[in-house]
Design a protein around this motif. Structure first.
Motif, PDB file in Angstrom:
ATOM      1  N   ALA A 120       3.411  45.414  20.044  1.00  0.00           N
ATOM      2  CA  ALA A 120       2.319  46.361  19.793  1.00  0.00           C
ATOM      3  C   ALA A 120       1.184  45.686  19.038  1.00  0.00           C
ATOM      4  CB  ALA A 120       2.846  47.561  19.020  1.00  0.00           C
ATOM      5  N   ASP A 121       1.542  44.879  18.029  1.00  0.00           N
ATOM      6  CA  ASP A 121       0.508  44.151  17.284  1.00  0.00           C
ATOM      7  C   ASP A 121      -0.186  43.127  18.173  1.00  0.00           C
ATOM      8  OD1 ASP A 121       1.208  45.605  15.036  1.00  0.00           O
ATOM      9  OD2 ASP A 121       2.587  44.063  14.288  1.00  0.00           O
ATOM     10  N   GLN A 122       0.583  42.455  19.035  1.00  0.00           N
ATOM     11  CA  GLN A 122       0.006  41.438  19.909  1.00  0.00           C
ATOM     12  C   GLN A 122      -0.954  42.052  20.920  1.00  0.00           C
ATOM     13  OE1 GLN A 122       0.576  37.841  19.823  1.00  0.00           O
ATOM     14  NE2 GLN A 122      -1.314  38.234  20.924  1.00  0.00           N
ATOM     15  N   ILE A 123      -0.596  43.191  21.462  1.00  0.00           N
ATOM     16  CA  ILE A 123      -1.481  43.852  22.424  1.00  0.00           C
ATOM     17  C   ILE A 123      -2.770  44.303  21.738  1.00  0.00           C
ATOM     18  CG2 ILE A 123      -1.719  45.966  23.799  1.00  0.00           C
ATOM     19  CD1 ILE A 123       1.144  45.572  24.713  1.00  0.00           C
ATOM     20  N   ALA A 124      -2.678  44.773  20.503  1.00  0.00           N
ATOM     21  CA  ALA A 124      -3.886  45.138  19.769  1.00  0.00           C
ATOM     22  C   ALA A 124      -4.785  43.923  19.579  1.00  0.00           C
ATOM     23  CB  ALA A 124      -3.514  45.746  18.410  1.00  0.00           C
ATOM     24  N   GLU A 125      -4.194  42.752  19.289  1.00  0.00           N
ATOM     25  CA  GLU A 125      -4.984  41.532  19.150  1.00  0.00           C
ATOM     26  C   GLU A 125      -5.628  41.137  20.477  1.00  0.00           C
ATOM     27  OE1 GLU A 125      -5.774  39.759  16.508  1.00  0.00           O
ATOM     28  OE2 GLU A 125      -4.725  41.147  15.182  1.00  0.00           O
ATOM     29  N   LEU A 126      -4.920  41.316  21.578  1.00  0.00           N
ATOM     30  CA  LEU A 126      -5.491  41.010  22.886  1.00  0.00           C
ATOM     31  C   LEU A 126      -6.681  41.908  23.186  1.00  0.00           C
ATOM     32  CD1 LEU A 126      -2.191  40.530  24.934  1.00  0.00           C
ATOM     33  CD2 LEU A 126      -3.796  38.742  24.241  1.00  0.00           C
ATOM     34  N   TYR A 127      -6.576  43.167  22.829  1.00  0.00           N
ATOM     35  CA  TYR A 127      -7.704  44.068  23.030  1.00  0.00           C
ATOM     36  C   TYR A 127      -8.892  43.650  22.175  1.00  0.00           C
ATOM     37  CZ  TYR A 127      -5.269  47.533  25.901  1.00  0.00           C
ATOM     38  OH  TYR A 127      -4.629  48.179  26.926  1.00  0.00           O
ATOM     39  N   HIS A 128      -8.649  43.267  20.929  1.00  0.00           N
ATOM     40  CA  HIS A 128      -9.744  42.863  20.050  1.00  0.00           C
ATOM     41  C   HIS A 128     -10.415  41.588  20.558  1.00  0.00           C
ATOM     42  CE1 HIS A 128      -7.779  45.192  16.481  1.00  0.00           C
ATOM     43  NE2 HIS A 128      -8.355  45.979  17.359  1.00  0.00           N
ATOM     44  N   ALA A 129      -9.653  40.731  21.211  1.00  0.00           N
ATOM     45  CA  ALA A 129     -10.228  39.522  21.817  1.00  0.00           C
ATOM     46  C   ALA A 129     -10.831  39.794  23.182  1.00  0.00           C
ATOM     47  CB  ALA A 129      -9.161  38.438  21.929  1.00  0.00           C
ATOM     48  N   ALA A 224     -34.047  50.952  21.973  1.00  0.00           N
ATOM     49  CA  ALA A 224     -33.978  51.077  20.510  1.00  0.00           C
ATOM     50  C   ALA A 224     -34.418  49.793  19.827  1.00  0.00           C
ATOM     51  CB  ALA A 224     -32.558  51.441  20.090  1.00  0.00           C
ATOM     52  N   ARG A 225     -34.639  49.892  18.539  1.00  0.00           N
ATOM     53  CA  ARG A 225     -34.834  48.720  17.686  1.00  0.00           C
ATOM     54  C   ARG A 225     -33.545  48.522  16.899  1.00  0.00           C
ATOM     55  NH1 ARG A 225     -40.327  48.901  14.359  1.00  0.00           N
ATOM     56  NH2 ARG A 225     -39.528  46.818  13.852  1.00  0.00           N
ATOM     57  N   LEU A 226     -32.995  47.332  16.973  1.00  0.00           N
ATOM     58  CA  LEU A 226     -31.659  47.054  16.446  1.00  0.00           C
ATOM     59  C   LEU A 226     -31.735  45.986  15.365  1.00  0.00           C
ATOM     60  CD1 LEU A 226     -28.492  47.167  16.611  1.00  0.00           C
ATOM     61  CD2 LEU A 226     -28.666  45.431  18.402  1.00  0.00           C
ATOM     62  N   TRP A 227     -31.024  46.237  14.267  1.00  0.00           N
ATOM     63  CA  TRP A 227     -30.843  45.245  13.210  1.00  0.00           C
ATOM     64  C   TRP A 227     -29.343  45.048  12.995  1.00  0.00           C
ATOM     65  CZ3 TRP A 227     -34.699  48.804  13.239  1.00  0.00           C
ATOM     66  CH2 TRP A 227     -36.006  48.361  13.028  1.00  0.00           C
ATOM     67  N   VAL A 228     -28.922  43.790  12.890  1.00  0.00           N
ATOM     68  CA  VAL A 228     -27.517  43.444  12.650  1.00  0.00           C
ATOM     69  C   VAL A 228     -27.470  42.590  11.393  1.00  0.00           C
ATOM     70  CG1 VAL A 228     -25.432  42.382  13.597  1.00  0.00           C
ATOM     71  CG2 VAL A 228     -27.093  43.464  15.139  1.00  0.00           C
ATOM     72  N   ASP A 229     -26.669  43.007  10.416  1.00  0.00           N
ATOM     73  CA  ASP A 229     -26.668  42.310   9.126  1.00  0.00           C
ATOM     74  C   ASP A 229     -25.268  42.351   8.519  1.00  0.00           C
ATOM     75  OD1 ASP A 229     -27.696  40.985   6.854  1.00  0.00           O
ATOM     76  OD2 ASP A 229     -27.924  42.889   5.796  1.00  0.00           O
ATOM     77  N   GLY A 230     -24.926  41.297   7.780  1.00  0.00           N
ATOM     78  CA  GLY A 230     -23.681  41.293   7.004  1.00  0.00           C
ATOM     79  C   GLY A 230     -22.491  40.666   7.683  1.00  0.00           C
ATOM     80  N   PHE A 231     -22.652  40.119   8.876  1.00  0.00           N
ATOM     81  CA  PHE A 231     -21.525  39.543   9.612  1.00  0.00           C
ATOM     82  C   PHE A 231     -21.594  38.014   9.561  1.00  0.00           C
ATOM     83  CE2 PHE A 231     -22.292  43.658  11.602  1.00  0.00           C
ATOM     84  CZ  PHE A 231     -21.015  44.197  11.627  1.00  0.00           C
ATOM     85  N   SER A 232     -20.415  37.394   9.435  1.00  0.00           N
ATOM     86  CA  SER A 232     -20.321  35.937   9.553  1.00  0.00           C
ATOM     87  C   SER A 232     -19.737  35.531  10.899  1.00  0.00           C
ATOM     88  CB  SER A 232     -19.451  35.362   8.433  1.00  0.00           C
ATOM     89  OG  SER A 232     -18.138  35.906   8.483  1.00  0.00           O
ATOM     90  N   GLY A 233     -19.107  36.466  11.585  1.00  0.00           N
ATOM     91  CA  GLY A 233     -18.530  36.205  12.894  1.00  0.00           C
ATOM     92  C   GLY A 233     -18.136  37.505  13.565  1.00  0.00           C
ATOM     93  N   PHE A 234     -17.776  37.415  14.828  1.00  0.00           N
ATOM     94  CA  PHE A 234     -17.416  38.585  15.613  1.00  0.00           C
ATOM     95  C   PHE A 234     -16.178  38.273  16.446  1.00  0.00           C
ATOM     96  CE2 PHE A 234     -22.014  38.359  15.138  1.00  0.00           C
ATOM     97  CZ  PHE A 234     -22.320  39.597  14.599  1.00  0.00           C
ATOM     98  N   SER A 235     -15.338  39.293  16.635  1.00  0.00           N
ATOM     99  CA  SER A 235     -14.224  39.145  17.566  1.00  0.00           C
ATOM    100  C   SER A 235     -14.779  39.143  18.989  1.00  0.00           C
ATOM    101  CB  SER A 235     -13.214  40.278  17.384  1.00  0.00           C
ATOM    102  OG  SER A 235     -13.791  41.513  17.778  1.00  0.00           O
ATOM    103  N   GLY A 236     -13.937  38.801  19.959  1.00  0.00           N
ATOM    104  CA  GLY A 236     -14.397  38.781  21.342  1.00  0.00           C
ATOM    105  C   GLY A 236     -14.904  40.137  21.785  1.00  0.00           C
ATOM    106  N   GLN A 237     -14.202  41.191  21.420  1.00  0.00           N
ATOM    107  CA  GLN A 237     -14.602  42.536  21.781  1.00  0.00           C
ATOM    108  C   GLN A 237     -15.923  42.915  21.118  1.00  0.00           C
ATOM    109  OE1 GLN A 237     -12.554  46.229  20.217  1.00  0.00           O
ATOM    110  NE2 GLN A 237     -11.615  46.132  22.237  1.00  0.00           N
ATOM    111  N   GLU A 238     -16.071  42.583  19.826  1.00  0.00           N
ATOM    112  CA  GLU A 238     -17.303  42.906  19.115  1.00  0.00           C
ATOM    113  C   GLU A 238     -18.481  42.122  19.672  1.00  0.00           C
ATOM    114  OE1 GLU A 238     -15.238  43.879  14.757  1.00  0.00           O
ATOM    115  OE2 GLU A 238     -16.185  41.949  15.152  1.00  0.00           O
TER     116      GLU A 238
END
Length: 506
Positions: A120-129, A224-238
């Motif tokens: 279950a944890d592994q599948i959640a990680e696959l979805y996040h990637a 829209a006008r978009l601002w993205v702030d505060g991130f150092s990295g993103f998962s594959g899904q993000e």
């Protein structure tokens, strides 16, 4: 659809620039949607910062979102579906392991303790990637050709079979929902839609039997006008979701914390403290170019506005990850380095320093903060050291709402009223410490109820409690009855407001 990066070290003013630009856009008026994407823990701080800007008393076209809030907004309203809990996912996967036993090479040799939970944890990680069963199966086949009989290839193949069977189960049972599954299907649908934008607004594809999700999901981000702030990295899904946002936004600004002076070229990387963020920057530059979006010249911020009144902090920020010079730091002794044998010694040294600062320097406890790399390691030693030095302290750590006394008070009060004042519910209500009784009085009333078996309608009796235990001398029944009436008063009012009669109690 232009994208601009805002690059600078910590304290250079990246967030300040984003907030100022959003506030200016709000003051200008118009109907262009505004979106600020920040980490979950920064959403409240961002809302405060926006509302503290001059001339901003409120807003309706600005959305301050995190990826978690965006996920809920896009596909969290699956009506008629039950979100699978972790235990529910384990039950589904245990059934899949049984049904697919003949097709599994590694995981088919009988049930293993905890295997379903790990899957279950592994599948959640696959979805996040943002990986699919087909990608796992393709990777397993490639590895099998290169290394026949490889255990890794067999495990990946088994995982692909289980992953596909899990998605088939969710597709065949629309009454159940997995937010990770829904979100991945949503992002895949968005990618397909990006390839045929002409059909975007007329597409009738459903997302897991929820046609409303896609129709209402991204329409508010068009232009829209978009601002993205505060991130150092993103998962594959993000990262995939962010790219889809960039394709739909008219203007986008992405703030990243890195050293502009260390960048040799747009999208380049260099070894050092900012290497992970530089890799994120390089990957985003590449994907933005591949998507055909306009990449404007990056805005490079230098200097440290945040530290203009604290030169010691500026020196520390600029040199912490570099080789510090041998001579003392030019900070007037504001920075002290100490080497202690263990965590317990560190915490005790910190507590003594705090006591000295308050006693000799005139500081207040609320002016002092202790920052640690990992709360789980330092929590108990810090608490021990602060209590030993008799120092007031507050540990800023996540805490489940269910364990908060106020939440327990509301829950136990509602359960007591709705379920006829059962003893377990009344005990939980008394033990919250928020019912107006001190701990000895609450314990005495609870012990009396247990000794006499008092529960249910006994709490509502008009006549004084008298269960024949006064002669034992263990309880003062007059005091117990007074405490009983004090406790039941607010619950009686709640019962009347909810219009629950004695016959209606469950």
């Amino acid at each position: 659809m232009a994208v601009q990066f805002i690059l600078g070290r910590a304290g250079a003013g990246k967030t300040r620039r984003c907030i100022a630009a959003i506030a200016a856009a709000l003051r200008e008026g118009g109907d262009v949607p505004l979106v600020l994407l920040v980490p979950e823990q920064a959403t409240y701080q961002a809302e405060q910062a926006i509302l503290s800007e001059p001339g901003i008393t409120g807003y309706c076209r600005l959305q301050i979102l995190s990826f978690e809030r965006l996920r809920f907004r896009l596909c969290g309203g699956a009506a008629g579906q039950t979100e699978l809990s972790r235990a529910g996912k384990q039950m589904v996967l245990q059934r899949i392991l049984t049904d697919c036993r003949g097709r599994l090479k590694i995981f088919g040799g009988g049930a293993r303790s905890g295997l379903a939970g790990k899957l279950a944890d592994q599948i959640a990680e696959l979805y996040h990637a943002d990986l699919s069963p087909g990608q796992l199966e393709e990777t397993a086949a490639t590895l099998e050709r290169e290394q026949p009989g490889s255990q890794t290839a067999l495990k990946l193949a088994d995982l692909g079979v289980i992953f596909r069977a899990y998605e088939e189960f969710l597709g065949a049972h629309p009454e159940f929902s997995d937010s990770d599954y829904l979100f991945c299907r949503f992002t895949r649908q968005m990618r397909r839609d990006s390839e045929s934008r002409a059909k975007a607004h007329s597409a009738s594809h459903s997302i897991h039997s929820n046609p409303v999700a896609y129709a209402s999901g991204f329409c508010s981000f068009e232009g829209a006008r978009l601002w993205v702030d505060g991130f150092s990295g993103f998962s594959g899904q993000e990262e995939n979701l962010l790219l889809e946002l960039l394709k739909r936004a008219e203007q986008s600004h992405i703030a990243l914390c890195l050293d502009p002076a260390a960048l040799k070229a747009p999208g380049s990387t260099s070894p050092g403290a900012f290497a992970p963020t530089e890799e994120t920057y390089a990957r985003l530059c590449r994907r933005i170019a591949e998507a055909g979006l306009t990449l404007r010249e990056a805005l490079l911020l230098t200097g440290g506005r945040r530290y203009h009144k604290a030169p010691a902090l500026r020196y520390l920020e600029e040199n912490f990850f570099d080789d510090l010079p041998n001579q003392p730091a030019p900070c007037g002794g504001s920075i002290v380095s100490a080497a202690l044998p263990d965590v317990r010694g560190e915490c005790l040294w910190i507590a003594r320093q705090i006591r000295q600062l308050v006693r000799d320097e005139g500081l207040r406890y609320r002016d002092i903060a202790v920052v640690v790399p990992e709360m789980a390691t330092y929590q108990h030693p810090l608490a021990w050291a602060m209590e030993r030095m008799d120092l007031p302290y507050f540990l800023d750590r996540p805490r489940p709402l269910r364990t908060h006394p106020a939440a327990e008070l509301l829950d136990s009060a509602l359960r007591a009223v709705c379920f006829g004042f059962r003893l377990p519910d009344m005990t939980a209500y008394l033990k919250t410490g928020l019912v107006g009784l001190d701990e000895p009085a609450a314990d005495g009333l609870d012990n009396y109820c247990r000794a006499c078996g008092a529960e249910g309608s006994d709490w509502l009796r008009e006549e004084p409690w008298d269960f024949g235990v006064s002669s034992s001398g263990r309880f003062d029944q007059a005091v117990i009855d007074r405490l009983r009436r004090q406790v039941i008063g607010p619950l009686g009012i709640l019962r009347e407001r909810l219009r629950i009669s004695e016959n209606e109690a469950v």
